[in-house]
Design an enzyme around this catalytic site. Sequence first.
Site, PDB file in Angstrom:
ATOM      1  N   THR B 143       0.837  -1.197   0.000  1.00  0.00           N
ATOM      2  CA  THR B 143       0.000   0.000   0.000  1.00  0.00           C
ATOM      3  C   THR B 143       0.868   1.243   0.000  1.00  0.00           C
ATOM      4  O   THR B 143       1.807   1.352   0.787  1.00  0.00           O
ATOM      5  CB  THR B 143      -0.977   0.074   1.194  1.00  0.00           C
ATOM      6  N   ASP B 145      -0.055   3.916   1.050  1.00  0.00           N
ATOM      7  CA  ASP B 145      -0.413   4.688   2.250  1.00  0.00           C
ATOM      8  C   ASP B 145       0.440   4.336   3.466  1.00  0.00           C
ATOM      9  O   ASP B 145       0.429   5.069   4.455  1.00  0.00           O
ATOM     10  CB  ASP B 145      -1.888   4.468   2.590  1.00  0.00           C
ATOM     11  N   MET B 191      -1.613  11.930  -1.786  1.00  0.00           N
ATOM     12  CA  MET B 191      -2.577  10.933  -1.338  1.00  0.00           C
ATOM     13  C   MET B 191      -2.441  10.675   0.163  1.00  0.00           C
ATOM     14  O   MET B 191      -1.445  11.052   0.785  1.00  0.00           O
ATOM     15  CB  MET B 191      -2.376   9.639  -2.122  1.00  0.00           C
ATOM     16  N   GLY B 192      -3.412   9.969   0.714  1.00  0.00           N
ATOM     17  CA  GLY B 192      -3.412   9.643   2.137  1.00  0.00           C
ATOM     18  C   GLY B 192      -4.659  10.207   2.787  1.00  0.00           C
ATOM     19  O   GLY B 192      -4.628  11.281   3.380  1.00  0.00           O
ATOM     20  N   ARG B 193      -5.751   9.499   2.630  1.00  0.00           N
ATOM     21  CA  ARG B 193      -7.041   9.984   3.134  1.00  0.00           C
ATOM     22  C   ARG B 193      -7.042   9.990   4.671  1.00  0.00           C
ATOM     23  O   ARG B 193      -7.554  10.902   5.291  1.00  0.00           O
ATOM     24  CB  ARG B 193      -8.141   9.048   2.599  1.00  0.00           C
ATOM     25  N   GLU B 248      -4.517  14.816   1.085  1.00  0.00           N
ATOM     26  CA  GLU B 248      -5.915  14.927   0.639  1.00  0.00           C
ATOM     27  C   GLU B 248      -6.883  14.769   1.811  1.00  0.00           C
ATOM     28  O   GLU B 248      -8.012  15.221   1.755  1.00  0.00           O
ATOM     29  CB  GLU B 248      -6.229  13.877  -0.430  1.00  0.00           C
ATOM     30  N   TYR B 298      -2.725   9.978  -9.545  1.00  0.00           N
ATOM     31  CA  TYR B 298      -2.162   8.657  -9.852  1.00  0.00           C
ATOM     32  C   TYR B 298      -0.688   8.705 -10.248  1.00  0.00           C
ATOM     33  O   TYR B 298       0.011   7.699 -10.147  1.00  0.00           O
ATOM     34  CB  TYR B 298      -2.940   7.991 -10.996  1.00  0.00           C
ATOM     35  N   LEU B 299      -0.216   9.851 -10.748  1.00  0.00           N
ATOM     36  CA  LEU B 299       1.191   9.907 -11.169  1.00  0.00           C
ATOM     37  C   LEU B 299       2.099   9.484 -10.017  1.00  0.00           C
ATOM     38  O   LEU B 299       3.127   8.843 -10.230  1.00  0.00           O
ATOM     39  CB  LEU B 299       1.599  11.310 -11.624  1.00  0.00           C
ATOM     40  N   ARG B 301       1.601   7.337  -7.491  1.00  0.00           N
ATOM     41  CA  ARG B 301       1.671   5.928  -7.119  1.00  0.00           C
ATOM     42  C   ARG B 301       2.028   5.034  -8.312  1.00  0.00           C
ATOM     43  O   ARG B 301       2.262   3.838  -8.149  1.00  0.00           O
ATOM     44  CB  ARG B 301       0.375   5.464  -6.453  1.00  0.00           C
TER      45      ARG B 301
END
Lengths: 420, 420
Positions: B143, B145, B191-193, B248, B298-299, B301
């Site tokens: 992941t 994350d 990223m990283g909710r 995010e 997405y770039l 990951r």
Amino acid sequence: MTVRNALYAQSGGVTAVINASARGVIEAARQNPDRIGTLFAAHNGIVGVLREALIDTSSLSDDQVTSLSQRPGGVFGSCRYKLPPLDDDPEGIYPRLVDVFRAHDIGTLFYNGGGDSADTAHKLGLLSDQHQLGLQCIAVPKTVDNDLPMTDCSPGFGSVARYVATSLLEASLDVRSMCDTSTKVFVMEVMGRHAGWIAASAGLVALAADPSPLLILFPEVPFQPEAFHAEVDRLIEQHGYCCVVVSEGVRDDCGDFLADSGRTDAFGHQQLGGVAAVIAGMIVENGGHKCHWAVPDYLQRAARHLASATDLSHALAVGRHAVALAMDHHHQVMVTIERISDSPYQWKVGHAPLAEIANVEAGVPAAYIREDGFGITEQALTYLAPLIEGDASQVLRHGLPDIQTLPLQCVPRKLSDFKV
Amino acid sequence: MTVRNALYAQSGGVTAVINASARGVIEAARQNPDRIGTLFAAHNGIVGVLREALIDTSSLSDDQVTSLSQRPGGVFGSCRYKLPPLDDDPEGIYPRLVDVFRAHDIGTLFYNGGGDSADTAHKLGLLSDQHQLGLQCIAVPKTVDNDLPMTDCSPGFGSVARYVATSLLEASLDVRSMCDTSTKVFVMEVMGRHAGWIAASAGLVALAADPSPLLILFPEVPFQPEAFHAEVDRLIEQHGYCCVVVSEGVRDDCGDFLADSGRTDAFGHQQLGGVAAVIAGMIVENGGHKCHWAVPDYLQRAARHLASATDLSHALAVGRHAVALAMDHHHQVMVTIERISDSPYQWKVGHAPLAEIANVEAGVPAAYIREDGFGITEQALTYLAPLIEGDASQVLRHGLPDIQTLPLQCVPRKLSDFKV
């Protein structure tokens, strides 16, 4: 032959390889000590000249000069600043420039920039002629937008093109993995307010063994929503997903920017960029397809880690050739890249008159855009392909680009303050 | 010892290195022909199992298996699909899974995913126990994350961390060049909710010789506008510019996502991502500083071209070790990465019970976040630094990653249709 000083300046938006041009100028100048005394670099472009903020490049060791090729951004600082007309100068910009050039005995100006900068260099050339400054003005081309006329391409563009095509290819593999139960359309916004060269470079994914299904939205082609949605639906039907690359400068039928046409951000402000979100919103609204969108913004033009070796060679060569042109007594010219052949790719440096370059924007020609407006032609692919060839190796430190701290200090000023 | 078949599946959001884990599983399985017959790969994760869409990995040559390490995304397809509770299954999901496992004599499941996927693997293990399927369930961690518990880190994270730190370092050099007359704040959304590991990785720019002035906004720290604007102003005062990396998942004092808190996009829709634009809007409104913002989406990951060699080694090793654990008759476990030392960085693979992993999210610990909430501590830097070490070389073709077309076809089905 008297030895006079020279001045190098970076101007306008910076690139991943502009410092390779700086390296080229500095190295070539060092090889001509009988002709060029001190090579100054303006701190923050023409603004630094006005402020008399001049860095003596001889403070850099040869190794440090070599390392400039590794470094994105403008090492001496750049600026956005448009000179006034020569005959309408209430703030006394030109007299100040004359003073600075004279105070530091500047005999050559190497001006590293794009279209606006060519205009600046041209004006300074005219200024020199008016005042008999004996200032040779040589423009060194640079722009990620690739919209300079008279040159086959502009240093900076090939690296952005490689960044865009690589990023898109990678992201499309991601989307393809997940499209059955997740995102079906990936929208990527790229730079290019007036010229669609960067958007066009996404079409380079056609070189991959397994090309990504892709739509490109160019600033040169008015946006047609019906045709666009139909093509998105068709690609999803065929491949299960698709990618959309949209130029920040795409316009509607009335010529308004899509990102500006009455649409505002969450605060009611006109959107700062963000046409990707507008397009994604339209796709969701139209077909209900799940979308993701990306805006790489500065990442694309700063991505030295993805610089193309070809682009880096161009950038270095135009810097070196600028000095050669100066040694040959050229004035009011810009260095150009001339293509000899596509495959094998061969090129050489040349030059063209600044008067024919200043303020002319070269967009993507119609022959490079597919008939339906959503992609590039074979001719475009032939043009673009060599520009992204080759990996430009990087020195790493702790897994990151090894960017050195450089001894850059302005020389003592000889003139009074000047407010810019 | 009977020879039974095995099944590998990719699940959840894909990464730049997940296919290296696939490679590890396939290579190790090939070394154990006396124990593992056919190694199937599910097409699109658990959804592919339900549909009986199984790829026979023996169609791949050894060279093609090796090349998987070069390829981002999930080569066999992944999915977002949550299994129902074992005791509440009106659609007959579990009986179907039992049928598929039996029809293809699956004795081992290698399930490659994150927290949700560990939950899936755990449920399938319980299912096996209930039905005496003799299905060994081994989870292979993955992941971006980095929020899996019981493992020092998650394969996929190190490469995103390297992408974020490299991109930020490059963009900050760009902004620094221009800040005198142009952009003063660069905002990058990552990223990283729920967990701020990716945001934290931006702090790795501290390893650079000339670190970028940076603020980080973590999902773990409630957003405090006054303190934030004061810090932005301070950094601009001191350096002329600054960068902001925003997760995010950053939330306000009430626990609402900033990107969702009543703010809408240009169409009145709740914003699809886009917290970077929200933050940029606040900065402009507060201090009038010119801002640019980027959303790599997405770039970040998918960026195999910036994969860290460490991360790639982890990904390969966890795949290989999953097979070793299966050979050792383990069941209901996940492969882990165990850190032996920070410097020199040393690590080994291990394992932990799935029951302790499923649905547990490991956020950034308080000791890793600076007291003011806007950066990382030395302890965090010590943890993060080894994860981005080393360049993972790539094969290029025409200047782009050379992604091969692979012979992937599903084997003939033995069961009737099942609608997912």
